[in-house]
Design an enzyme around this catalytic site. Structure first.
Site, mmCIF file in Angstrom:
data_model
loop_
_atom_site.group_PDB
_atom_site.id
_atom_site.type_symbol
_atom_site.label_atom_id
_atom_site.label_comp_id
_atom_site.label_asym_id
_atom_site.label_seq_id
_atom_site.Cartn_x
_atom_site.Cartn_y
_atom_site.Cartn_z
ATOM 1 N N HIS A 122 0.816 -1.225 0.000
ATOM 2 C CA HIS A 122 0.000 0.000 0.000
ATOM 3 C C HIS A 122 0.847 1.272 0.000
ATOM 4 O O HIS A 122 0.304 2.368 -0.205
ATOM 5 C CB HIS A 122 -0.926 0.039 1.215
ATOM 6 C CG HIS A 122 -1.993 -1.009 1.197
ATOM 7 N ND1 HIS A 122 -2.812 -1.219 0.118
ATOM 8 C CD2 HIS A 122 -2.359 -1.922 2.140
ATOM 9 C CE1 HIS A 122 -3.651 -2.211 0.382
ATOM 10 N NE2 HIS A 122 -3.388 -2.655 1.601
ATOM 11 N N ASP A 246 -4.740 -12.962 3.479
ATOM 12 C CA ASP A 246 -5.962 -12.449 4.070
ATOM 13 C C ASP A 246 -7.196 -12.673 3.202
ATOM 14 O O ASP A 246 -8.288 -12.215 3.554
ATOM 15 C CB ASP A 246 -5.828 -10.964 4.415
ATOM 16 C CG ASP A 246 -5.037 -10.167 3.412
ATOM 17 O OD1 ASP A 246 -4.692 -10.721 2.347
ATOM 18 O OD2 ASP A 246 -4.738 -8.994 3.685
#
Length: 341
Positions: A122, A246
């Site tokens: 990110h 995830d």
């Protein structure tokens, strides 16, 4: 496998209540103690020059000074302490080690996997966000290209969140192919199918935003019908996997349905793809916030390289995902030759 690891990454202390905390690495190490053939490797931290090859120098200075002042909340989700600066350089350095080890010929049971934190995908050119400060995979890719060890690098991001930072950094570049399979609409809200690169990089970004609830059959179809042909066409020297876990069906912060066996399937698929492309292969840890599912996922990757053959799902992907795949193939520049045929 050979796992890159540094105790310095544990000193990035975000607090017990933060999902990205040092227990993630501890859980992985504990799970791997039950496996044979595991080797741990230390590597030098990345240098400021290496991280500023992909990050704005002013941002890098601001981040270093922020840590020197004791850290705090960079934003509501992204936390630093004094030790985070060193941990971030170590994490980026471990990703560089994975890339360079792969390119030096380490494969099979010696395939490299960088277990660094904070994660990276990110982190954009000039800012930290989403638990990430330096974009580890991007630092590694740019480093091996700049040093002449590779001409073209593909980054496959199977984390459940779109790697907006990796896309941002390489959006106009033609020597890095970035492909992300992620949950549609999840943080950070980027990664639409029309985001395909610009300028020299047109066509070198491929986003596959799967609907919530997608599981092993949907990921298999996305990989076989989109990821594999586009990466083979790009012809990389190195494939780096931004390996988040995830999208697991039991991860606490996503709605996807990938099983532990599904991560084994993806691992086997990407290994076959790298072999077919004649490319080196390395892994870089990203997300995964259920300690059991994260550690089981990493252990599954190791087991595939240790000889396990994962089960491939028999079920077809959902009609919604089949339609999405067809839409991407019709619209994305990587598949223009198919559309013309």
């Amino acid at each position: 496998m050979n796992f890159g690891y540094s105790e310095a990454c544990l000193a990035h202390d975000t607090g017990k209540r933060h999902p990205e905390n040092p227990d993630r690495l501890r859980a992985i190490r504990q799970a791997l103690t039950r496996k044979h053939g595991v080797e741990y490797v230390e590597s030098p931290p990345a240098t400021e020059a290496e991280v500023t090859a992909v990050h704005d120098g002013g941002y890098v200075t601001e981040f270093r000074e922020f840590c020197e002042d004791g850290g705090g909340n960079w934003d509501p989700d992204t936390v630093a302490v004094a030790a985070t600066w060193d941990a971030a350089l170590e994490s980026a350095g471990l990703a560089e080690w994975a890339a360079k080890a792969a390119l030096s010929g380490e494969d099979g049971r010696s395939t490299p996997f960088a277990l660094g934190r904070p994660p990276g995908h990110h982190a954009v050119e000039d800012d930290a966000m989403g638990f990430c400060f330096f974009n580890n995979a991007a630092v590694a890719a740019r480093s091996v290209i700049d040093e002449g060890e590779a001409e073209r690098v593909a980054i496959l991001d199977w984390d459940v969140h779109h790697g907006n930072g990796t896309q941002d950094i390489f959006y106009g570049d033609d020597d890095v192919f970035y492909v992300s399979i992620h949950e549609d609409g999840l943080y950070p809200g980027t990664g639409e199918i029309d985001e395909s690169g610009e300028g020299d990089g047109e066509g070198t970004t491929l986003n596959v935003p799967l609907p919530a609830g997608s599981g092993d059959p949907e990921y298999r179809s996305a990989f076989d019908d989109l990821v594999a042909p586009s990466l083979l066409d790009f012809d990389p020297d190195l494939v780096l996997v931004s390996a988040g876990f995830d999208a697991h069906r039991h991860d606490p912060i996503s709605r996807m349905r990938v099983s532990t066996e599904g991560y084994g399937m993806l691992t086997a698929r990407v290994r076959e793809l790298a072999d077919e492309a004649g490319a080196a292969l390395g892994f870089v840890l990203e997300g995964g916030y259920g300690l059991d599912t994260l550690s089981d996922g990493v252990a599954m990757v190791h087991e595939v390289f240790d000889g396990m053959e994962p089960v491939v799902p028999d079920e077809e992907a959902s009609e919604e995902v089949r339609e999405l795949i067809a839409e991407i193939r019709d619209a994305h520049p990587a598949f223009e030759s198919d559309a013309d045929a």
